[in-house]
Design a protein around this motif. Structure first.
Motif, PDB file in Angstrom:
ATOM      1  N   LEU A 447       0.824  -1.203   0.000  1.00  0.00           N
ATOM      2  CA  LEU A 447       0.000   0.000   0.000  1.00  0.00           C
ATOM      3  C   LEU A 447       0.859   1.254   0.000  1.00  0.00           C
ATOM      4  O   LEU A 447       1.810   1.383   0.773  1.00  0.00           O
ATOM      5  N   LEU A 448       0.509   2.178  -0.878  1.00  0.00           N
ATOM      6  CA  LEU A 448       1.055   3.532  -0.774  1.00  0.00           C
ATOM      7  C   LEU A 448      -0.080   4.465  -1.172  1.00  0.00           C
ATOM      8  O   LEU A 448      -0.572   4.420  -2.293  1.00  0.00           O
ATOM      9  N   ASN A 449      -0.480   5.315  -0.260  1.00  0.00           N
ATOM     10  CA  ASN A 449      -1.660   6.115  -0.537  1.00  0.00           C
ATOM     11  C   ASN A 449      -1.316   7.400  -1.284  1.00  0.00           C
ATOM     12  O   ASN A 449      -1.645   8.498  -0.844  1.00  0.00           O
ATOM     13  N   ARG A 450      -0.636   7.226  -2.406  1.00  0.00           N
ATOM     14  CA  ARG A 450      -0.195   8.386  -3.183  1.00  0.00           C
ATOM     15  C   ARG A 450       0.096   7.863  -4.574  1.00  0.00           C
ATOM     16  O   ARG A 450       0.936   6.991  -4.755  1.00  0.00           O
ATOM     17  N   ARG A 451      -0.637   8.373  -5.570  1.00  0.00           N
ATOM     18  CA  ARG A 451      -0.420   7.807  -6.898  1.00  0.00           C
ATOM     19  C   ARG A 451       0.572   8.643  -7.688  1.00  0.00           C
ATOM     20  O   ARG A 451       0.981   9.713  -7.249  1.00  0.00           O
ATOM     21  N   GLY A 452       0.938   8.142  -8.861  1.00  0.00           N
ATOM     22  CA  GLY A 452       1.889   8.843  -9.698  1.00  0.00           C
ATOM     23  C   GLY A 452       3.288   8.260  -9.571  1.00  0.00           C
ATOM     24  O   GLY A 452       3.516   7.282  -8.857  1.00  0.00           O
ATOM     25  N   PHE A 453       4.231   8.886 -10.306  1.00  0.00           N
ATOM     26  CA  PHE A 453       5.607   8.415 -10.296  1.00  0.00           C
ATOM     27  C   PHE A 453       6.425   9.240  -9.304  1.00  0.00           C
ATOM     28  O   PHE A 453       7.031   8.719  -8.397  1.00  0.00           O
ATOM     29  N   ALA A 454       6.404  10.570  -9.478  1.00  0.00           N
ATOM     30  CA  ALA A 454       7.101  11.463  -8.550  1.00  0.00           C
ATOM     31  C   ALA A 454       6.113  12.524  -8.095  1.00  0.00           C
ATOM     32  O   ALA A 454       5.249  12.940  -8.861  1.00  0.00           O
ATOM     33  N   THR A 455       6.228  12.978  -6.861  1.00  0.00           N
ATOM     34  CA  THR A 455       5.222  13.892  -6.337  1.00  0.00           C
ATOM     35  C   THR A 455       5.575  15.355  -6.542  1.00  0.00           C
ATOM     36  O   THR A 455       4.762  16.224  -6.303  1.00  0.00           O
ATOM     37  N   ALA A 456       6.796  15.637  -6.978  1.00  0.00           N
ATOM     38  CA  ALA A 456       7.144  17.031  -7.254  1.00  0.00           C
ATOM     39  C   ALA A 456       8.318  17.111  -8.222  1.00  0.00           C
ATOM     40  O   ALA A 456       9.117  16.181  -8.331  1.00  0.00           O
ATOM     41  N   VAL A 457       8.378  18.238  -8.923  1.00  0.00           N
ATOM     42  CA  VAL A 457       9.535  18.540  -9.767  1.00  0.00           C
ATOM     43  C   VAL A 457      10.163  19.801  -9.185  1.00  0.00           C
ATOM     44  O   VAL A 457       9.512  20.842  -9.107  1.00  0.00           O
ATOM     45  N   VAL A 458      11.410  19.680  -8.733  1.00  0.00           N
ATOM     46  CA  VAL A 458      12.050  20.782  -8.012  1.00  0.00           C
ATOM     47  C   VAL A 458      13.265  21.263  -8.801  1.00  0.00           C
ATOM     48  O   VAL A 458      14.011  20.465  -9.357  1.00  0.00           O
ATOM     49  N   GLY A 514      10.045  12.770  -4.250  1.00  0.00           N
ATOM     50  CA  GLY A 514       8.845  12.099  -3.744  1.00  0.00           C
ATOM     51  C   GLY A 514       8.469  10.960  -4.675  1.00  0.00           C
ATOM     52  O   GLY A 514       8.882  10.927  -5.824  1.00  0.00           O
ATOM     53  N   PHE A 515       7.725   9.996  -4.182  1.00  0.00           N
ATOM     54  CA  PHE A 515       7.365   8.900  -5.073  1.00  0.00           C
ATOM     55  C   PHE A 515       5.950   8.441  -4.796  1.00  0.00           C
ATOM     56  O   PHE A 515       5.420   8.622  -3.709  1.00  0.00           O
ATOM     57  N   GLY A 516       5.324   7.871  -5.822  1.00  0.00           N
ATOM     58  CA  GLY A 516       3.964   7.352  -5.713  1.00  0.00           C
ATOM     59  C   GLY A 516       3.912   5.906  -6.164  1.00  0.00           C
ATOM     60  O   GLY A 516       4.955   5.270  -6.376  1.00  0.00           O
ATOM     61  N   ASP A 539      -5.456   5.655 -11.641  1.00  0.00           N
ATOM     62  CA  ASP A 539      -4.940   5.753 -13.007  1.00  0.00           C
ATOM     63  C   ASP A 539      -5.078   4.443 -13.774  1.00  0.00           C
ATOM     64  O   ASP A 539      -5.408   4.444 -14.947  1.00  0.00           O
ATOM     65  N   THR A 540      -4.814   3.312 -13.089  1.00  0.00           N
ATOM     66  CA  THR A 540      -4.895   2.041 -13.817  1.00  0.00           C
ATOM     67  C   THR A 540      -6.328   1.532 -13.902  1.00  0.00           C
ATOM     68  O   THR A 540      -6.614   0.624 -14.668  1.00  0.00           O
ATOM     69  N   MET A 541      -7.248   2.101 -13.084  1.00  0.00           N
ATOM     70  CA  MET A 541      -8.594   1.570 -13.030  1.00  0.00           C
ATOM     71  C   MET A 541      -9.601   2.360 -13.861  1.00  0.00           C
ATOM     72  O   MET A 541     -10.789   2.206 -13.711  1.00  0.00           O
ATOM     73  N   GLN A 542      -9.074   3.230 -14.747  1.00  0.00           N
ATOM     74  CA  GLN A 542      -9.975   4.041 -15.567  1.00  0.00           C
ATOM     75  C   GLN A 542     -10.803   3.186 -16.507  1.00  0.00           C
ATOM     76  O   GLN A 542     -11.958   3.452 -16.753  1.00  0.00           O
TER      77      GLN A 542
END
Ligand code: ADP
Ligand code: ZN
Length: 753
Positions: A447-458, A514-516, A539-542
């Protein structure tokens, strides 16, 4: 004769209309067509109005659509209660209680709706005032201009297909979105979870009693006897069924429902999200056959319509559905079950902002029914009520067949970072456990309650992050099938390709942090290349039926490791899952929300409860930076009572619910100053009234300061009783009608961002 009519307009109280002499008097609950401003709308008749107070020039109803009550009168009563309690218009609530019109029986799919942002509205206005603009206008193509004009008149937005019908191409809309002038959202994004699902066709013979009634374990039996006794009184009461994960609550719901039917009463069962728990619904279908209606958000309008009428005609004895099923037109209800009562999906996060669990209790009171609230991790509100003796308590302390709870291990990620560097996503104990479990032919859920690949671009030069132009959040990086990645806003759907250089300082040193879930999936593939991995998140369940297909493959053993957001934490029962990993237990703890600890505790307990449900012993590994935090520590021990004791102390000290009632008010504006001024005005009016009955905190900029191009100011009302707060707000808003479109009133809010 004059009648009161609820019309579907935000905050509007019932309006009085004249019934022409030659028309029949519409009954309470009948639909009527009435004039409203320059339009005509369909409203719901509430009964006769006091003639003496009505002005002489009242408008007349145009047409009565039903000879009898369309919405059953007891559901009208329920809707009026909801409207009052949640400070919403009665017409808004009643439209939630009505079936969709038959006309759109072809069924909907997810539809993308596009609306102008505040900036877009400004530009549209500037274009309209032809040259009167002070700033140079952006150069927009013809199609973009047309889209802008079309959208300017419709603040709530238009469906993309409709714009296409008007000859506006999709890429023109996309350009407006990229410029930050418009934003897209999905409406009714959930689809039919049963499509293509093997459980769909399961139908029992309605005349046969359940063939496979299970013999209850002694614990279940004791609980069942208490519940039956309460049901047999035939009067209203509320019971918390507090049973640890895997204690067999579903079996109790089934047998209790049969018992109610045998006594000639009907049954309403609320579940958090049917798409995620098809097993529960197919159990009910198998048990009650044709006398059951299963209401879920994936039904087409036509199917909903037919089902509503089937229930209304009395052909259904058991309704199973998500929160809006609480308004189902079923009568003689003797039992209402709210499964996983703590679940956030019972709260509707748009007007009317009701909580289905709380409305279920009111419905139970009106119907004289037993209301059963089931959970392994009850909400603070519910447990507080049980503690004060307002609710009965029935407890299941052990798992079925005395299966042990999962053994829980905490991994302190600070140690992992010290040993292996700051980029560790999967700790060594977790990697080893995965390898070992899968080697034995068992399965794991991560479980990770955060989707996506990276959570920010800095930007490493100026420290800036890539932000959404419409919302005050940073963009999340998502990888696409073809390898290209995009930065996307999780609130307004704005997206752009990830730039090569910083948009502010032009330095080419952008770093993704950050990671998702996407990154976790990639990391497993990299470290353990032999494992079969699948991911479950929004994202995968669309795609239609995607969740059924993945869960089906997981159940069949075709997948070794399932990675997902909280979607995988709920209700699933996979006997071969012996390992549950929580990648970061801390995701929710950083939120500026008084429920952060409660949510974390619930999520961790529920997800750990997914392990070891079959004959095999299970284990949960929880990665965290805060191993001493009470919600993490106590979730690992699965010690609800200790958590409750700790958390209620904090709520009392800080005067948060359930110690007090809370109302969250958000005001939107084109600028922050605009929103803050309006909020301060409203607060001043509130304080000029009943200031002893409640306290006002704020206004202040909301934590999510900007959303879909609008600025947001926020204040809270706190008080022991909700009525004075609501009344004061409703009256103040009556004096400020221009605010109605820009204000959100949330009574008993779940999220305060
Ligand atoms: P909960 O909802 O409390 O987490 P479930 O209702 O999912 O628990 O039950 C856990 C497991 O125990 C399920 O696999 C269910 O089929 C099984 N079960 C429930 N009651 C019994 C019983 N009386 N005998 C044998 N197995 C049972
Ligand atoms: Zn955004």
């Amino acid at each position: 004769v004059n009648i009161l009519v609820a019309v579907p307009v935000p905050f509007l109280p019932p309006l009085t209309y004249r019934v022409p002499d030659d028309s029949p008097l519409p009954l309470r609950g009948a639909r009527v067509r009435v004039p409203l401003g320059t339009r005509t709308v369909v409203g719901c008749a509430l009964g006769t109005a006091d003639d003496a107070e009505s002005p002489a020039d009242l408008r007349a109803i145009i047409e009565t659509l039903d000879a009898e009550a369309f919405v059953p009168p007891h559901v009208v009563d329920l809707a009026l209660w909801v409207a009052e309690y949640y400070a919403a218009g009665p017409g808004e609530v009643l439209s939630a209680a009505m079936p969709p019109a038959r006309a759109s029986a072809r069924g909907f799919r997810t539809v993308e709706v596009v609306a102008l942002t505040a900036q877009g509205r400004d530009i549209a206005a500037a274009f309209e005032s032809a040259g009167g603009a002070t700033e140079p206008l952006p150069r927009l193509g013809k199609a973009q201009r047309e889209a802008l004009t079309a959208l300017a008149g419709v603040p709530t937005g238009l469906p993309v297909p409709l714009l296409k019908d008007r000859g506006i191409p999709a890429d023109a809309i996309q350009r407006l979105v990229r410029r930050g002038l418009a934003s897209k959202r999905r409406e009714r994004s959930e689809r039919d979870p049963f499509e293509g699902s093997p459980s769909r066709g399961i139908e029992g013979d309605p005349n046969e009693p359940r063939a496979d009634v299970r013999s209850l374990t002694p614990d279940q039996d004791a609980a069942m006897r208490q519940l039956k006794a309460l049901l047999d009184t035939g009067s209203f009461s509320v019971t918390l069924l507090h049973g640890v994960t895997g204690s067999g609550k579903t079996e109790l719901y089934l047998q209790l429902a049969s018992h109610a039917l045998a006594a000639g009463r009907r049954v309403l069962i609320l579940v958090p999200e049917i798409a995620l728990t098809p097993a529960v619904t197919s159990l009910f279908r198998a048990a009650f056959g044709e006398r059951i209606a299963i209401q879920h958000s994936g039904l087409s309008d036509g199917e909903r319509h037919d089902q509503w009428h089937r229930i209304r005609r009395g052909e259904v004895d058991v309704v199973v559905g998500t929160r809006s099923a609480v308004f189902a037109p079923i009568d003689r209800v003797g039992l209402i079950v709210v499964d996983e009562e703590h679940d956030g999906s019972y709260k509707q996060e748009e007007t009317p902002r009701y909580n289905g669990r709380d409305v279920a209790i009111v419905r139970g009171r009106q119907a004289g029914a037993l209301v059963v609230l089931g959970s392994a991790t009850p909400s603070l509100e519910t447990y507080h009520n049980a503690e004060r003796g307002r609710y009965q308590r029935v407890v299941l302390t052990r798992r079925i067949l005395d299966r042990p709870m999962a053994a829980t291990r905490i991994v302190n990620m600070r140690d992992e970072y010290a040993d292996a560097g700051p980029d560790v996503i999967l700790s060594r104990p977790l990697v080893e456990a995965m390898q070992q479990r899968v080697g034995l032919g068992e399965q794991a859920m991560l479980l990770l309650n955060r989707r996506g690949f990276a959570t920010a671009v800095v930007c490493r030069q100026c420290g800036g992050t890539l932000e959404c132009p419409n919302c005050s959040v940073s963009l999340t990086v998502h990888t696409r099938a073809h390898g290209a990645s995009r930065a996307q806003c999780h609130y307004c759907n704005y997206s752009m390709s990830v730039p090569k250089a910083c948009l502010d300082c032009a330095a080419p040193y952008l770093e993704q942090t950050g990671f998702g879930t996407e990154r976790v999936e990639e990391e497993i593939r990299r470290l353990l290349p032999g494992l079969r991995v699948a991911r479950v998140d929004r994202d995968t369940m669309q795609r239609k039926g995607a969740i059924q297909s993945v869960l089906g493959r997981f159940a069949a053993g075709e997948i070794d490791v399932l990675v997902g957001t909280q979607m995988i934490a709920k209700g699933h029962d996979f006997p071969r899952v012996t390992l549950v990993g929580v990648i970061s237990a801390d995701v929710g703890l950083g939120m500026a929300d008084f429920r952060a600890a409660e949510r974390t505790f619930q999520l961790l307990t529920q997800v750990a409860g997914r392990a070891g449900r079959g004959g095999l012993e299970g284990e949960a590994i929880i990665q965290t930076l805060f191993p001493e935090h009470y919600s993490i520590r106590l979730a690992c021990r699965q010690d609800y009572l200790a958590f409750y004791a700790e958390e209620i102390k904090y709520r009392r000290a800080m005067r948060y619910p359930p110690a007090v009632g809370l109302v969250n008010v958000v005001i939107r504006g084109r600028t922050l100053a605009d929103a803050m001024t309006a909020a301060a005005d409203l607060v001043a009016r509130l304080l000029a009234r009943d200031r002893a009955a409640f306290r006002v905190l704020g206004p202040a900029p909301a934590p999510l300061g900007r959303l879909r191009g609008e600025y947001r100011a926020q204040f809270f009302l706190k008080g022991v009783q909700r009525r004075p707060m609501r009344d004061a707000l409703v009256r103040a808003l009556e004096e400020m009608p221009e605010l109605r479109r820009r204000v959100t009133v949330d009574v008993d809010p779940l999220s305060v961002l």
